[in-house]
Write an enzyme that holds these catalytic residues in place. Sequence first.
Site, PDB file in Angstrom:
ATOM      1  N   ARG A 166       0.845  -1.202   0.000  1.00 56.41           N
ATOM      2  CA  ARG A 166       0.000   0.000   0.000  1.00 56.41           C
ATOM      3  C   ARG A 166       0.873   1.242   0.000  1.00 56.41           C
ATOM      4  O   ARG A 166       0.580   2.235  -0.653  1.00 56.41           O
ATOM      5  CB  ARG A 166      -0.934  -0.020   1.210  1.00 56.41           C
ATOM      6  CG  ARG A 166      -2.231  -0.771   0.976  1.00 56.41           C
ATOM      7  CD  ARG A 166      -2.057  -2.172   0.413  1.00 56.41           C
ATOM      8  NE  ARG A 166      -3.311  -2.843   0.212  1.00 56.41           N
ATOM      9  CZ  ARG A 166      -3.937  -3.550   1.151  1.00 56.41           C
ATOM     10  NH1 ARG A 166      -3.390  -3.723   2.344  1.00 56.41           N
ATOM     11  NH2 ARG A 166      -5.099  -4.108   0.880  1.00 56.41           N
ATOM     12  N   ASP A 195       0.250  -6.799  -3.338  1.00 58.99           N
ATOM     13  CA  ASP A 195      -1.170  -6.474  -3.145  1.00 58.99           C
ATOM     14  C   ASP A 195      -1.634  -5.683  -4.364  1.00 58.99           C
ATOM     15  O   ASP A 195      -0.869  -5.518  -5.326  1.00 58.99           O
ATOM     16  CB  ASP A 195      -1.382  -5.685  -1.837  1.00 58.99           C
ATOM     17  CG  ASP A 195      -2.722  -6.026  -1.176  1.00 58.99           C
ATOM     18  OD1 ASP A 195      -3.756  -5.855  -1.847  1.00 58.99           O
ATOM     19  OD2 ASP A 195      -2.729  -6.473  -0.024  1.00 58.99           O
ATOM     20  N   HIS A 269      -6.498  -9.686  -4.235  1.00 57.52           N
ATOM     21  CA  HIS A 269      -5.473  -8.659  -3.978  1.00 57.52           C
ATOM     22  C   HIS A 269      -4.379  -8.680  -5.051  1.00 57.52           C
ATOM     23  O   HIS A 269      -3.203  -8.442  -4.751  1.00 57.52           O
ATOM     24  CB  HIS A 269      -4.845  -8.883  -2.589  1.00 57.52           C
ATOM     25  CG  HIS A 269      -5.768  -8.483  -1.462  1.00 57.52           C
ATOM     26  ND1 HIS A 269      -5.910  -7.188  -1.038  1.00 57.52           N
ATOM     27  CD2 HIS A 269      -6.607  -9.221  -0.698  1.00 57.52           C
ATOM     28  CE1 HIS A 269      -6.793  -7.126  -0.053  1.00 57.52           C
ATOM     29  NE2 HIS A 269      -7.231  -8.352   0.174  1.00 57.52           N
ATOM     30  N   ASP A 346      -6.847 -14.099   1.247  1.00 59.32           N
ATOM     31  CA  ASP A 346      -7.931 -13.348   1.907  1.00 59.32           C
ATOM     32  C   ASP A 346      -8.748 -12.532   0.915  1.00 59.32           C
ATOM     33  O   ASP A 346      -8.277 -12.157  -0.154  1.00 59.32           O
ATOM     34  CB  ASP A 346      -7.340 -12.395   2.959  1.00 59.32           C
ATOM     35  CG  ASP A 346      -6.355 -11.404   2.352  1.00 59.32           C
ATOM     36  OD1 ASP A 346      -5.542 -11.820   1.513  1.00 59.32           O
ATOM     37  OD2 ASP A 346      -6.411 -10.209   2.703  1.00 59.32           O
ATOM     38  N   GLU A 347      -9.983 -12.272   1.314  1.00 55.29           N
ATOM     39  CA  GLU A 347     -10.860 -11.281   0.690  1.00 55.29           C
ATOM     40  C   GLU A 347     -10.937 -11.429  -0.830  1.00 55.29           C
ATOM     41  O   GLU A 347     -10.991 -10.425  -1.551  1.00 55.29           O
ATOM     42  CB  GLU A 347     -10.379  -9.862   1.048  1.00 55.29           C
ATOM     43  CG  GLU A 347     -10.396  -9.599   2.531  1.00 55.29           C
ATOM     44  CD  GLU A 347      -9.880  -8.211   2.916  1.00 55.29           C
ATOM     45  OE1 GLU A 347     -10.495  -7.597   3.783  1.00 55.29           O
ATOM     46  OE2 GLU A 347      -8.868  -7.753   2.346  1.00 55.29           O
ATOM     47  N   TRP A 413      -7.466 -13.950  11.139  1.00 56.52           N
ATOM     48  CA  TRP A 413      -7.539 -12.484  11.217  1.00 56.52           C
ATOM     49  C   TRP A 413      -8.959 -11.983  11.435  1.00 56.52           C
ATOM     50  O   TRP A 413      -9.162 -10.943  12.051  1.00 56.52           O
ATOM     51  CB  TRP A 413      -6.921 -11.843   9.974  1.00 56.52           C
ATOM     52  CG  TRP A 413      -7.753 -11.893   8.716  1.00 56.52           C
ATOM     53  CD1 TRP A 413      -7.829 -12.918   7.825  1.00 56.52           C
ATOM     54  CD2 TRP A 413      -8.610 -10.862   8.219  1.00 56.52           C
ATOM     55  NE1 TRP A 413      -8.680 -12.598   6.801  1.00 56.52           N
ATOM     56  CE2 TRP A 413      -9.174 -11.334   7.009  1.00 56.52           C
ATOM     57  CE3 TRP A 413      -8.956  -9.588   8.668  1.00 56.52           C
ATOM     58  CZ2 TRP A 413     -10.084 -10.570   6.255  1.00 56.52           C
ATOM     59  CZ3 TRP A 413      -9.851  -8.832   7.905  1.00 56.52           C
ATOM     60  CH2 TRP A 413     -10.401  -9.320   6.715  1.00 56.52           C
ATOM     61  N   TYR A 438      -4.957  -5.709  15.183  1.00 56.69           N
ATOM     62  CA  TYR A 438      -4.779  -4.894  13.972  1.00 56.69           C
ATOM     63  C   TYR A 438      -4.312  -3.502  14.374  1.00 56.69           C
ATOM     64  O   TYR A 438      -5.100  -2.629  14.712  1.00 56.69           O
ATOM     65  CB  TYR A 438      -6.069  -4.867  13.144  1.00 56.69           C
ATOM     66  CG  TYR A 438      -6.035  -5.950  12.074  1.00 56.69           C
ATOM     67  CD1 TYR A 438      -5.467  -7.185  12.351  1.00 56.69           C
ATOM     68  CD2 TYR A 438      -6.534  -5.735  10.794  1.00 56.69           C
ATOM     69  CE1 TYR A 438      -5.405  -8.184  11.386  1.00 56.69           C
ATOM     70  CE2 TYR A 438      -6.482  -6.727   9.813  1.00 56.69           C
ATOM     71  CZ  TYR A 438      -5.908  -7.945  10.131  1.00 56.69           C
ATOM     72  OH  TYR A 438      -5.836  -8.929   9.182  1.00 56.69           O
ATOM     73  N   ASP A 440      -3.156  -1.226  12.643  1.00 56.77           N
ATOM     74  CA  ASP A 440      -3.413  -0.115  11.720  1.00 56.77           C
ATOM     75  C   ASP A 440      -4.658   0.658  12.161  1.00 56.77           C
ATOM     76  O   ASP A 440      -4.837   1.804  11.756  1.00 56.77           O
ATOM     77  CB  ASP A 440      -3.585  -0.615  10.276  1.00 56.77           C
ATOM     78  CG  ASP A 440      -4.694  -1.633  10.117  1.00 56.77           C
ATOM     79  OD1 ASP A 440      -4.889  -2.463  11.052  1.00 56.77           O
ATOM     80  OD2 ASP A 440      -5.376  -1.633   9.079  1.00 56.77           O
ATOM     81  N   TRP A 484      -1.082  -2.752   8.434  1.00 54.97           N
ATOM     82  CA  TRP A 484      -1.468  -2.428   7.056  1.00 54.97           C
ATOM     83  C   TRP A 484      -1.211  -0.938   6.850  1.00 54.97           C
ATOM     84  O   TRP A 484      -1.433  -0.143   7.760  1.00 54.97           O
ATOM     85  CB  TRP A 484      -2.941  -2.769   6.825  1.00 54.97           C
ATOM     86  CG  TRP A 484      -3.239  -4.198   7.132  1.00 54.97           C
ATOM     87  CD1 TRP A 484      -3.815  -4.681   8.276  1.00 54.97           C
ATOM     88  CD2 TRP A 484      -2.968  -5.339   6.306  1.00 54.97           C
ATOM     89  NE1 TRP A 484      -3.910  -6.054   8.205  1.00 54.97           N
ATOM     90  CE2 TRP A 484      -3.401  -6.486   7.020  1.00 54.97           C
ATOM     91  CE3 TRP A 484      -2.396  -5.507   5.052  1.00 54.97           C
ATOM     92  CZ2 TRP A 484      -3.277  -7.772   6.508  1.00 54.97           C
ATOM     93  CZ3 TRP A 484      -2.279  -6.784   4.538  1.00 54.97           C
ATOM     94  CH2 TRP A 484      -2.720  -7.908   5.261  1.00 54.97           C
ATOM     95  N   THR A 485      -0.797  -0.561   5.652  1.00 54.63           N
ATOM     96  CA  THR A 485      -0.243   0.791   5.522  1.00 54.63           C
ATOM     97  C   THR A 485      -0.998   1.686   4.533  1.00 54.63           C
ATOM     98  O   THR A 485      -0.401   2.594   3.953  1.00 54.63           O
ATOM     99  CB  THR A 485       1.247   0.704   5.109  1.00 54.63           C
ATOM    100  OG1 THR A 485       1.333  -0.024   3.873  1.00 54.63           O
ATOM    101  CG2 THR A 485       2.078   0.008   6.163  1.00 54.63           C
ATOM    102  N   GLU A 486      -2.295   1.436   4.383  1.00 51.94           N
ATOM    103  CA  GLU A 486      -3.057   2.292   3.467  1.00 51.94           C
ATOM    104  C   GLU A 486      -2.840   3.777   3.755  1.00 51.94           C
ATOM    105  O   GLU A 486      -2.717   4.586   2.848  1.00 51.94           O
ATOM    106  CB  GLU A 486      -4.562   1.996   3.579  1.00 51.94           C
ATOM    107  CG  GLU A 486      -5.003   0.692   2.975  1.00 51.94           C
ATOM    108  CD  GLU A 486      -5.044  -0.446   3.974  1.00 51.94           C
ATOM    109  OE1 GLU A 486      -4.206  -0.455   4.911  1.00 51.94           O
ATOM    110  OE2 GLU A 486      -5.901  -1.330   3.821  1.00 51.94           O
TER     111      GLU A 486
END
Length: 630
Positions: A166, A195, A269, A346-347, A413, A438, A440, A484-486
């Site tokens: 990210r 990602d 992702h 994931d996702e 998670w 988490y 973040d 996580w680094t959004e």
Amino acid sequence: MKLNKFLALTIALVCVAQLKAQNVNIIPEPFHVAKGNGNFQLPKSIAINAPTSANQVTDQIAIQLKTATGKTIYFSKNNASITLDIIKDEVLGNEGYTLNVNAAGVTISANTNAGLFYGWQTLQQILPAAIYAKTTQSNINWQIPYVSIIDKPRFGWRGMMLDVSRHFFSKGDVKIFIDDMARYKFNRFHWHLTDDQGWRIEIKSLPKLTSVGAWRAERKGKWMNITTPALNEPKTYGGFYTQEDIKEVVAYAKSKFIEVIPEVDVPGHSMAMNTAYPELSTTPNYPYQVNAGDEFMDWAGLNGHPTAMIDNSLDPSNEKVYEYLDKVFTEIAPLFPFEYIHMGGDENAKNNWEKSPNVQALMKKEGLKDQMEVQSYFVKRMQKIINSKGKKMMGWDEILQGGLTGDAAVMSWQGIKGGIEAAKQGHKVVMSPNDYNYIDYYQGELTAEGKVYRGLRMKTTYSFDPVPAGIDSNLILGNQANQWTEQLQTIRKVQYMNWPRSMAVAETSWSPANKKDWNKFVKKAEAHFEKLDAAVVGYAKSIYDPIVTTQLNTKGELILIMEGEMEGLDFYYTIDDQMPDNFSDKYTSPFVIPSDVLSVRIISYRDSKPIGKYLNIPIESLNKRATKVL
Ligand code: ACM
């Protein structure tokens, strides 16, 4: 050494010696600590006595002592101030150590260099904060409190994850992240390398993964509020690690007894991979670009069913996908000596799979009854590839969808339910539940921190226990914090989100469950602020700010509640748009906010001195957070 004999000895020491308050604030809390009465004075020049087999640790001790104190450091068997000893002790295991400080000096004993290294981390924590300094301090007159410590970790996996997709972090930044982990005895660095927003590891046989997939249009601002770049906009933001960089970071981590687990997040992702090689998606004609933080996913149906407006999945029916991923893991496996490779999982949005005639044909051919079984088919193909490289596979808890087999391990998670289910099926588990670990998520008052998904106070993080009731604890490898680094563009911001919350994760991961004590921990964490300052590490002081919640009572009135994370704080507030100080109203109990109020302003004090952030919370935010009390 037998534990019983040691305990008897230390208890005797405590009884005989008159206990004096000493500056012993160790995080994570050791297995056993007995404080003595007195201090060892660090001499003008410091002799270290250690076997040459411990050079990896001794060298780091010598460098840090020399850097911070400027003293002469030399190696000698005589008159040593610091002795490192490799011993044979069943109780201490692979990572345990004993640390004794008395009139004769400091002795760290362990079965392994890792144990010696953890003993050194503890020793630094009982030295003045300036031991962490990167420059030589003047007027060094350091005393080390007498203490007897026996210590060993509760879990073998004490992890921290960094998302470098990210936002890209240089290898220097990654080393800083690793330094920060080592101070608190973390031993697994989970490197989230790919990602939608960037592919960060050089794969020589697939050069477009980095020449195209590592770069996106530059955007600043709020994540998912970003304007979608034009296709022809220059892709100037990003970066990647060469394989030489990776080797350097892995070796650096190893020098601090940290294993690195790489993650390649597939089949979802994968926007960066699809941008490099669109033929790997079920929408090969789409004009892909690496995502710049603009919205492309409807998360409404998380738990396996998000919807991708732009297809960020790989096509599970395309053999080329497996061929390419085989190349990826062929190159990755030798770079990372650790036994596990993480394949994400994931996702993964399935809406494009559902529409694909090729995926439908695959389902028919393989007898897969739904998209969950397609996911499971893909995961098993990954497992086969990863196993063929001599590694075990790990993935996020969605790899359980449609069935999981073999020696795959699960990283839980979405709370702990995936971990429980995996353990019931006999899979190994790392706990990293979003509702506790988490890091973040914003950690203080929402209106002061800025929203990142949701909030998570350190007190909640600290309350986690990684072993759920009724689950075989042997299957729980350990505990992990995920960053996580959004919203995090710099390593300084990463540190602000990491600390002190990761200390809570460190204590949960290392210390015996019965040694955990929030009130004691939060005071220790506060005492570590000066250590972080000395080490030039960013951190948040949210523990000083009240947890502000609201409720609607049966009359529809808004009730405001303030709660401190630590004892001894006073919260002063105004409701008339004035700056508060300690002559304003002091919060004592929940109160009704009159309907004409526009904002509540709050500041915390301790011992008549302001200590917390100045908070100015608009009424809209207080209304929005209200829970109904019937
Ligand atoms: C995750 O947070 N999607 C693993």
